[in-house]
Design a protein around this motif. Sequence first.
Motif, PDB file in Angstrom:
ATOM      1  N   MET A  50       0.825  -1.209   0.000  1.00 37.94           N
ATOM      2  CA  MET A  50       0.000   0.000   0.000  1.00 37.94           C
ATOM      3  C   MET A  50       0.860   1.261   0.000  1.00 37.94           C
ATOM      4  N   SER A  51       2.097   1.160   0.483  1.00 36.36           N
ATOM      5  CA  SER A  51       3.057   2.254   0.400  1.00 36.36           C
ATOM      6  C   SER A  51       3.975   2.010  -0.787  1.00 36.36           C
ATOM      7  N   VAL A  52       4.609   3.065  -1.224  1.00 33.50           N
ATOM      8  CA  VAL A  52       5.559   2.975  -2.324  1.00 33.50           C
ATOM      9  C   VAL A  52       6.933   3.301  -1.749  1.00 33.50           C
ATOM     10  N   GLU A  53       7.755   2.275  -1.594  1.00 31.27           N
ATOM     11  CA  GLU A  53       9.046   2.439  -0.936  1.00 31.27           C
ATOM     12  C   GLU A  53       9.960   3.425  -1.658  1.00 31.27           C
ATOM     13  N   ALA A  54       9.879   3.489  -2.983  1.00 31.99           N
ATOM     14  CA  ALA A  54      10.761   4.356  -3.766  1.00 31.99           C
ATOM     15  C   ALA A  54      10.311   5.814  -3.773  1.00 31.99           C
ATOM     16  N   ALA A  55       9.178   6.120  -3.177  1.00 29.75           N
ATOM     17  CA  ALA A  55       8.663   7.491  -3.171  1.00 29.75           C
ATOM     18  C   ALA A  55       9.105   8.222  -1.905  1.00 29.75           C
ATOM     19  N   VAL A  56       8.958   9.533  -1.914  1.00 33.15           N
ATOM     20  CA  VAL A  56       9.289  10.366  -0.759  1.00 33.15           C
ATOM     21  C   VAL A  56       8.103  10.386   0.186  1.00 33.15           C
ATOM     22  N   ASP A  57       8.357  10.067   1.460  1.00 34.10           N
ATOM     23  CA  ASP A  57       7.267  10.143   2.430  1.00 34.10           C
ATOM     24  C   ASP A  57       7.360  11.471   3.183  1.00 34.10           C
ATOM     25  N   PRO A  58       6.281  11.877   3.847  1.00 38.28           N
ATOM     26  CA  PRO A  58       6.275  13.186   4.515  1.00 38.28           C
ATOM     27  C   PRO A  58       7.381  13.343   5.553  1.00 38.28           C
ATOM     28  N   GLU A  59       7.712  12.257   6.235  1.00 34.03           N
ATOM     29  CA  GLU A  59       8.767  12.332   7.242  1.00 34.03           C
ATOM     30  C   GLU A  59      10.108  12.651   6.588  1.00 34.03           C
ATOM     31  N   GLU A  60      10.403  11.968   5.473  1.00 36.54           N
ATOM     32  CA  GLU A  60      11.647  12.241   4.744  1.00 36.54           C
ATOM     33  C   GLU A  60      11.645  13.664   4.196  1.00 36.54           C
ATOM     34  N   ALA A  61      10.496  14.114   3.717  1.00 32.43           N
ATOM     35  CA  ALA A  61      10.401  15.457   3.157  1.00 32.43           C
ATOM     36  C   ALA A  61      10.688  16.511   4.222  1.00 32.43           C
ATOM     37  N   LEU A  62      10.216  16.294   5.442  1.00 35.51           N
ATOM     38  CA  LEU A  62      10.476  17.230   6.531  1.00 35.51           C
ATOM     39  C   LEU A  62      11.968  17.276   6.845  1.00 35.51           C
ATOM     40  N   VAL A  63      12.583  16.125   6.979  1.00 36.29           N
ATOM     41  CA  VAL A  63      14.015  16.055   7.270  1.00 36.29           C
ATOM     42  C   VAL A  63      14.806  16.728   6.139  1.00 36.29           C
ATOM     43  N   SER A  64      14.421  16.449   4.899  1.00 32.85           N
ATOM     44  CA  SER A  64      15.092  17.045   3.752  1.00 32.85           C
ATOM     45  C   SER A  64      14.935  18.563   3.732  1.00 32.85           C
ATOM     46  N   ALA A  65      13.762  19.064   4.082  1.00 33.46           N
ATOM     47  CA  ALA A  65      13.534  20.511   4.095  1.00 33.46           C
ATOM     48  C   ALA A  65      14.437  21.195   5.119  1.00 33.46           C
ATOM     49  N   VAL A  66      14.585  20.606   6.298  1.00 34.18           N
ATOM     50  CA  VAL A  66      15.476  21.170   7.317  1.00 34.18           C
ATOM     51  C   VAL A  66      16.911  21.155   6.804  1.00 34.18           C
ATOM     52  N   SER A  67      17.332  20.025   6.247  1.00 35.42           N
ATOM     53  CA  SER A  67      18.694  19.885   5.737  1.00 35.42           C
ATOM     54  C   SER A  67      18.981  20.880   4.619  1.00 35.42           C
ATOM     55  N   SER A  68      18.064  20.995   3.678  1.00 34.46           N
ATOM     56  CA  SER A  68      18.246  21.899   2.541  1.00 34.46           C
ATOM     57  C   SER A  68      18.326  23.352   2.992  1.00 34.46           C
ATOM     58  N   CYS A  69      17.447  23.754   3.879  1.00 36.19           N
ATOM     59  CA  CYS A  69      17.436  25.134   4.368  1.00 36.19           C
ATOM     60  C   CYS A  69      18.749  25.454   5.085  1.00 36.19           C
ATOM     61  N   HIS A  70      19.199  24.535   5.931  1.00 38.89           N
ATOM     62  CA  HIS A  70      20.457  24.735   6.652  1.00 38.89           C
ATOM     63  C   HIS A  70      21.615  24.891   5.656  1.00 38.89           C
ATOM     64  N   MET A  71      21.663  24.005   4.654  1.00 36.59           N
ATOM     65  CA  MET A  71      22.736  24.068   3.666  1.00 36.59           C
ATOM     66  C   MET A  71      22.728  25.408   2.924  1.00 36.59           C
ATOM     67  N   LEU A  72      21.564  25.851   2.494  1.00 40.14           N
ATOM     68  CA  LEU A  72      21.489  27.101   1.739  1.00 40.14           C
ATOM     69  C   LEU A  72      21.989  28.283   2.565  1.00 40.14           C
ATOM     70  N   TRP A  73      21.637  28.318   3.851  1.00 40.54           N
ATOM     71  CA  TRP A  73      22.147  29.371   4.727  1.00 40.54           C
ATOM     72  C   TRP A  73      23.655  29.223   4.933  1.00 40.54           C
ATOM     73  N   PHE A  74      24.133  28.007   5.136  1.00 38.53           N
ATOM     74  CA  PHE A  74      25.559  27.767   5.333  1.00 38.53           C
ATOM     75  C   PHE A  74      26.351  28.271   4.126  1.00 38.53           C
ATOM     76  N   LEU A  75      25.916  27.913   2.918  1.00 41.44           N
ATOM     77  CA  LEU A  75      26.612  28.342   1.706  1.00 41.44           C
ATOM     78  C   LEU A  75      26.641  29.869   1.602  1.00 41.44           C
ATOM     79  N   SER A  76      25.525  30.510   1.884  1.00 47.66           N
ATOM     80  CA  SER A  76      25.462  31.966   1.814  1.00 47.66           C
ATOM     81  C   SER A  76      26.400  32.616   2.824  1.00 47.66           C
ATOM     82  N   LEU A  77      26.409  32.111   4.039  1.00 48.75           N
ATOM     83  CA  LEU A  77      27.267  32.676   5.087  1.00 48.75           C
ATOM     84  C   LEU A  77      28.743  32.447   4.772  1.00 48.75           C
ATOM     85  N   ALA A  78      29.068  31.244   4.275  1.00 49.54           N
ATOM     86  CA  ALA A  78      30.458  30.955   3.907  1.00 49.54           C
ATOM     87  C   ALA A  78      30.908  31.898   2.791  1.00 49.54           C
TER      88      ALA A  78
END
Length: 155
Positions: A50-78
Amino acid sequence: MPHLYTAETIWHRADQPFTDQRYSRGHLLRFDGGVDVPGSSSPHSVPLPMSVEAAVDPEEALVSAVSSCHMLWFLSLACDRGFIVDDYHDQAEGVMRRNEQGKLAITLVTLRPRVVFSGPSIPNEQTIAELHHEAHEACFIANSIRSEVKVEPRA
């Protein structure tokens, strides 16, 4: 003036039964830039098939959003400090457990970025830690969620 960010979540039942809870949780996540991403519930929450293992689940999307936002700020500050970043690779993870109210929640997000610098000025460990701290403080996704967000840079 507030900014509006949009995303579409699209699911179709098609010819599958619905009332037996055995319908596919596979769906499409469509973002305003025109990118479509397969989405699903996590197999940890709803068993296969009933789930699709190869798809993005909401939990992964949340973790990815935090990671992406942090990276974008880090790159800008560096960049603002004159450092040249060649590579940034974060192996982020989120932990789901019951929160203080007894509800399931992502209660901890841990970022484990590995950053490679080049050029005439390479930051030392203390400066890198300061950049990560500033990025974390600026990250509006981390500022938007209740979960603790930890940053653990990798060498």
